[in-house]
Design an enzyme around this catalytic site. Structure first.
Site, mmCIF file in Angstrom:
data_model
loop_
_atom_site.group_PDB
_atom_site.id
_atom_site.type_symbol
_atom_site.label_atom_id
_atom_site.label_comp_id
_atom_site.label_asym_id
_atom_site.label_seq_id
_atom_site.Cartn_x
_atom_site.Cartn_y
_atom_site.Cartn_z
ATOM 1 C CD GLN A 141 -2.488 -1.373 2.681
ATOM 2 O OE1 GLN A 141 -2.256 -0.603 3.603
ATOM 3 N NE2 GLN A 141 -3.300 -2.409 2.815
ATOM 4 C CG HIS A 196 -2.102 -1.074 8.076
ATOM 5 N ND1 HIS A 196 -2.438 -1.866 9.132
ATOM 6 C CD2 HIS A 196 -2.930 -1.456 7.060
ATOM 7 C CE1 HIS A 196 -3.418 -2.693 8.775
ATOM 8 N NE2 HIS A 196 -3.721 -2.458 7.506
ATOM 9 C CD GLU A 238 -12.064 3.300 15.963
ATOM 10 O OE1 GLU A 238 -11.229 4.206 16.156
ATOM 11 O OE2 GLU A 238 -12.232 2.332 16.740
ATOM 12 C CE1 TYR A 288 -12.252 -7.140 5.995
ATOM 13 C CE2 TYR A 288 -10.712 -6.072 7.489
ATOM 14 C CZ TYR A 288 -11.790 -6.002 6.619
ATOM 15 O OH TYR A 288 -12.419 -4.814 6.398
#
Lengths: 137, 371
Positions: B88, B152, B246, B267
């Protein structure tokens, strides 16, 4: 004499570690499973079924199982544009994930032998290194 | 017997229904009161953007290109620092200095492999934009240690009105070590002065081992960040585990709980913790069940759209729409799908013209127009 034996043993050690640095298929699949959790799962899911119409399946994927080299190239360089997987059209983008050749080989061995997928082929880093981007064009 | 079965089924589905979606349920508007136009095309992953003026903007492409777009024409900006492409990670957010008009300074967050260990981590850079070139490129912060994990990285940039820059770094796939430890990077939102120095009132200056740039901690992967237009508070949205995305309102020194408390599960379906609250940790302002994979976040403050003033907009990567959240008092009272099925929504910002601009993967930048 002692020294000669020592040198002999040492060089044998170095030699065999050079020879056997390649993983077995089982070790490669295990390493590939970790790569999969880190880099692939978010799109193709832990079940390998993907998201219909958005992220193609790897489980029982005819694309993956019948086009090993194209699949390697897609993971190595990124894949975009129309492809057909199990009769469904996908037109998405998969970016290059930044994996080295060994990591690509490991994750290929994993996805080729997980979720009921089965192949006799054993993908090596050397095979990955020889695959060029042009086969995707 | 049949009645009994029906009854148990009903109870079962009602309870499932509760577990399935956090209030308020997402709505699809019955009438569409907007249209849209693709104003920048041909960008695979338009990760970040910011506006120079009404016709010029900067857009980052995750794979490592910064574009300057003038009246829809893209030009590549040269002089970027080296970008570490992995999972990512890549070229992430871009933001203009609040005084850009006078100093031409911009900020970038990107994955970088600088440092000793193999792998990479998130960094914050400042540079001067001269035409289509970056000059005086300087590193303001580099999270460490490097890791070859692909997850992340964060990372969004925002500013408050008091001369601070905020940026986020995700937990880098190491939730057990990073988010709760203020002596480590990752799972944090950082606050610096605009020149990169540490503000004198940062919360952890008196803890000798703490990373002094930390503003808040216990985050998982914040990829949306904006300043509230009236309160000046920094709002963040973050990817949680399954069912634990969130929205958080940041406060100095506060712990947002990851992974000790969360509304989500792994997950794979296994639990992470049985706790959703703890006295020393903050509750989210809102959490999404199911997860929408939020990215980008902006308030609409203009009068361009009829009923959207002061609503919050969040991109959904997973469900491929832009979410409109109506907030009353201190609560989300309505959620609605905008641009349904448009593609993976990576980013949203309000332009200087008051219109909303949306970064969509595989497309580019879309402008939303009222009908």
């Amino acid at each position: 004499m002692k020294i000669i034996v020592l040198i002999y043993l040492l060089s044998l050690g170095i030699f065999s570690s050079l020879l056997f640095q390649n993983k077995t298929k089982k070790e490669s699949i295990k390493a590939g499973s970790e790569i999969y959790q880190d880099f692939c799962l978010q799109c193709h899911l832990s079940s390998g079924i993907g998201v219909f119409g958005v992220f193609p399946p790897l489980k029982a994927s005819d694309y993956l199982l019948e086009n090993t080299n194209l699949s390697i190239a897609g993971i190595k360089y990124g894949l975009r544009g129309k492809i057909i997987v199990n009769n469904e059209e996908y037109d998405g983008i998969m970016l290059r994930q930044g994996l080295d050749n060994e990591e690509v080989a490991d994750v290929m061995n994993y996805i080729l032998n997980e979720w009921g997928n089965k192949t006799s082929a054993f993908i090596t880093p050397n095979q990955v290194s020889k695959i060029s981007k042009s086969i995707l064009e | 017997m049949n009645y009994f079965l029906n009854f148990t089924c009903c109870v079962f589905f009602v309870t499932m229904g509760c577990a399935q979606e956090n209030y308020p349920a997402i709505e699809t508007p019955s009438a569409i009161n907007y249209s849209f136009e693709l104003v920048v095309d041909g960008i695979d992953i338009p990760w970040g953007m910011d506006f120079i003026n009404e016709s010029d903007l900067l857009v980052t492409e995750l794979s490592g290109t910064l574009y300057r777009v003038s009246d829809g024409i893209k030009k590549v900006v040269l002089g970027l620092p080296e970008v570490y492409l992995r999972g990512q990670g890549g070229l992430l957010d871009v933001a203009l200095h609040p005084e850009f008009k006078n100093n031409n300074l911009i900020y970038l967050t990107l994955a970088s492999s600088l440092g000793d260990n193999p792998g990479g981590n998130t960094s914050l850079y400042q540079a001067t934009l001269v035409g289509n070139n970056l000059e005086k490129v300087s590193l303001l912060y580099k999270a460490s240690p490097n890791t070859k994990k692909g997850q992340h990285f964060g990372s969004r940039i925002a500013f408050d009105e008091k001369g601070h820059i905020y940026f986020s770094v995700g937990d880098r796939g190491n939730r057990d070590q990073n988010p709760q430890d203020i002596s480590r990077d990752g799972g944090k939102v950082y606050r610096l002065n605009l020149d990169g120095s540490i503000p004198e009132d940062n919360p952890f200056l008196s803890s000798p081992k703490a990373k002094q740039a930390i503003f808040s901690y216990g985050h998982r992967n914040p990829q949306g960040m904006t300043v509230h237009p009236y309160t000046g508070v920094i709002w963040v949205n973050e990817h949680g585990p399954k069912g634990g995305d969130e929205i958080n309102k940041l406060e100095s020194g506060k712990n947002f709980g990851w992974p000790i408390i969360t509304y989500g599960i792994n997950y794979s379906g296994t639990p992470i913790t049985d706790k959703t609250s703890s006295p020393k940790m903050e509750q989210p302002f809102y959490y999404w069940v199911p997860s929408i994979a939020p990215s980008g976040m902006a308030f609409s403050t203009s009068d361009v759209y009829k009923d959207w003033k002061n609503n919050l907009f969040v991109g959904s990567l997973k469900f491929e729409y832009l979410e409109r959240l109506v907030i009353e008092g201190n609560k989300v009272v309505k959620r609605e799908k905008i641009l349904d099925k448009i593609g993976r929504v990576r980013n949203v910002k309000q332009g200087p013209d008051g219109y909303l601009y949306v970064g969509v993967e595989g497309k580019g930048i879309i402008k939303i127009m009222p009908l």
